[in-house]
Motif scaffolding. Sequence first.
Motif, mmCIF file in Angstrom:
data_model
loop_
_atom_site.group_PDB
_atom_site.id
_atom_site.type_symbol
_atom_site.label_atom_id
_atom_site.label_comp_id
_atom_site.label_asym_id
_atom_site.label_seq_id
_atom_site.Cartn_x
_atom_site.Cartn_y
_atom_site.Cartn_z
ATOM 1 N N UNK A 167 -16.172 -24.293 -52.063
ATOM 2 C CA UNK A 167 -16.703 -23.173 -52.852
ATOM 3 C C UNK A 167 -18.203 -23.341 -53.083
ATOM 4 N N UNK A 168 -18.620 -24.588 -53.317
ATOM 5 C CA UNK A 168 -20.041 -24.865 -53.529
ATOM 6 C C UNK A 168 -20.809 -24.804 -52.199
ATOM 7 N N UNK A 169 -20.211 -25.410 -51.173
ATOM 8 C CA UNK A 169 -20.918 -25.531 -49.890
ATOM 9 C C UNK A 169 -21.035 -24.216 -49.135
ATOM 10 N N UNK A 170 -20.080 -23.316 -49.313
ATOM 11 C CA UNK A 170 -20.087 -22.079 -48.526
ATOM 12 C C UNK A 170 -21.368 -21.285 -48.745
ATOM 13 N N UNK A 171 -21.779 -21.189 -49.999
ATOM 14 C CA UNK A 171 -22.960 -20.343 -50.222
ATOM 15 C C UNK A 171 -24.241 -21.025 -49.748
ATOM 16 N N UNK A 172 -24.270 -22.370 -49.816
ATOM 17 C CA UNK A 172 -25.439 -23.084 -49.284
ATOM 18 C C UNK A 172 -25.497 -22.905 -47.759
ATOM 19 N N UNK A 173 -24.333 -22.985 -47.151
ATOM 20 C CA UNK A 173 -24.252 -22.836 -45.692
ATOM 21 C C UNK A 173 -24.758 -21.459 -45.250
ATOM 22 N N UNK A 174 -24.296 -20.431 -45.937
ATOM 23 C CA UNK A 174 -24.722 -19.069 -45.572
ATOM 24 C C UNK A 174 -26.230 -18.912 -45.808
ATOM 25 N N UNK A 175 -26.714 -19.509 -46.883
ATOM 26 C CA UNK A 175 -28.152 -19.459 -47.166
ATOM 27 C C UNK A 175 -28.943 -20.092 -46.012
ATOM 28 N N UNK A 233 -18.159 -18.076 -36.187
ATOM 29 C CA UNK A 233 -17.152 -18.681 -37.062
ATOM 30 C C UNK A 233 -17.660 -20.083 -37.353
ATOM 31 N N UNK A 234 -18.002 -20.346 -38.589
ATOM 32 C CA UNK A 234 -18.581 -21.643 -38.932
ATOM 33 C C UNK A 234 -17.771 -22.356 -39.994
ATOM 34 N N UNK A 235 -17.406 -23.594 -39.690
ATOM 35 C CA UNK A 235 -16.886 -24.499 -40.711
ATOM 36 C C UNK A 235 -18.082 -25.159 -41.372
ATOM 37 N N UNK A 236 -17.787 -26.128 -42.200
ATOM 38 C CA UNK A 236 -18.874 -26.905 -42.776
ATOM 39 C C UNK A 236 -19.079 -26.670 -44.252
ATOM 40 N N UNK A 293 -23.580 -29.875 -40.377
ATOM 41 C CA UNK A 293 -23.774 -30.341 -41.755
ATOM 42 C C UNK A 293 -24.202 -31.803 -41.733
ATOM 43 N N UNK A 294 -24.663 -32.301 -42.863
ATOM 44 C CA UNK A 294 -25.104 -33.704 -42.943
ATOM 45 C C UNK A 294 -26.159 -33.980 -41.891
#
Length: 277
Positions: free
Chosen positions: A81-89, A52-55, A25-26
């Motif tokens: 909650x906001x970042x999880x879906x961006x991460x998966x995208x 298994x991904x954090x971030x 991330x970042x």
Amino acid sequence: MTLAGRHELPGARRLVVKVGSSSISGDGAHRIAPLVDALATAHARGTEVVLVSSGAIATGMPYLALDERPTDLATQQAAAAVGQNVLIYRYQEALRQYAIVAGQVLLTAGDLENPTHRSNARRAMERLLGLRILPIVNENDTVATHEIRFGDNDRLAALVAQLIGADALVLLSDIESLYTRPPGEPGARPIRDVAHGDDLSGYEFGSVVVNSVGTGGAATKASAAKLAADAGVGVLVTSADLVSDALDGADVGTWFAPNPAPAPSGFTGAVRTGVAH
Ligand code: GLU
């Protein structure tokens, strides 16, 4: 199967790879592409791969106009909650060129100690893997905060590896290997191999690190690695930059040899650490 060493990672039947917040991330977001390349190579060899991904928190921060990691749990959860879906995208975009589909799996340690939830989670993951889908696991941060507080998913990754009977777990971070003392301190030496039953108490892994993006550090990695290795899962701890070499079986990182005779139940881990959730 029981892996005889890190050189057998390319032959693993089932593999869990864990990556931490700061790696992807970042400033580290550019690492998603090479990580996905390495996972896709393993997937193409026929290995069943779980990431298994954090971030989630770190990825969500800019969307909440936060420059720094929030200190209160509720805002951390909102950012997750906001970042999880961006991460998966982002993962799915990187996987597209390989025609690999990602499946999001959000779990808590509590899920893994509840027999019904545990068998549901195992069945879902088995089906995803059977369908050649790449499960991407994170802690379900809106209902649990263990990994936010203590481990940046190191422990969750060990429990997942155990749950699905993985042959190996690869814990990626920003250092090449574990060290006998914090790297940079005089006398710090890299630890190459940890045999089953080796006593780690002579090493100084330092305390849990909380930095601007995630939590964790060598201590949580060592204890997660030991948890998985005791359950019969070989564990490699190395840096995210070396993921391709690591999955190709190169001589990198710290290898925790698996227990050759783990308890037959297949799930021996003490799920909680005694800390209130
Ligand atoms: N589940 C959290 C995340 O994905 C854990 C990592 C952390 O402590 O930042 O952001």
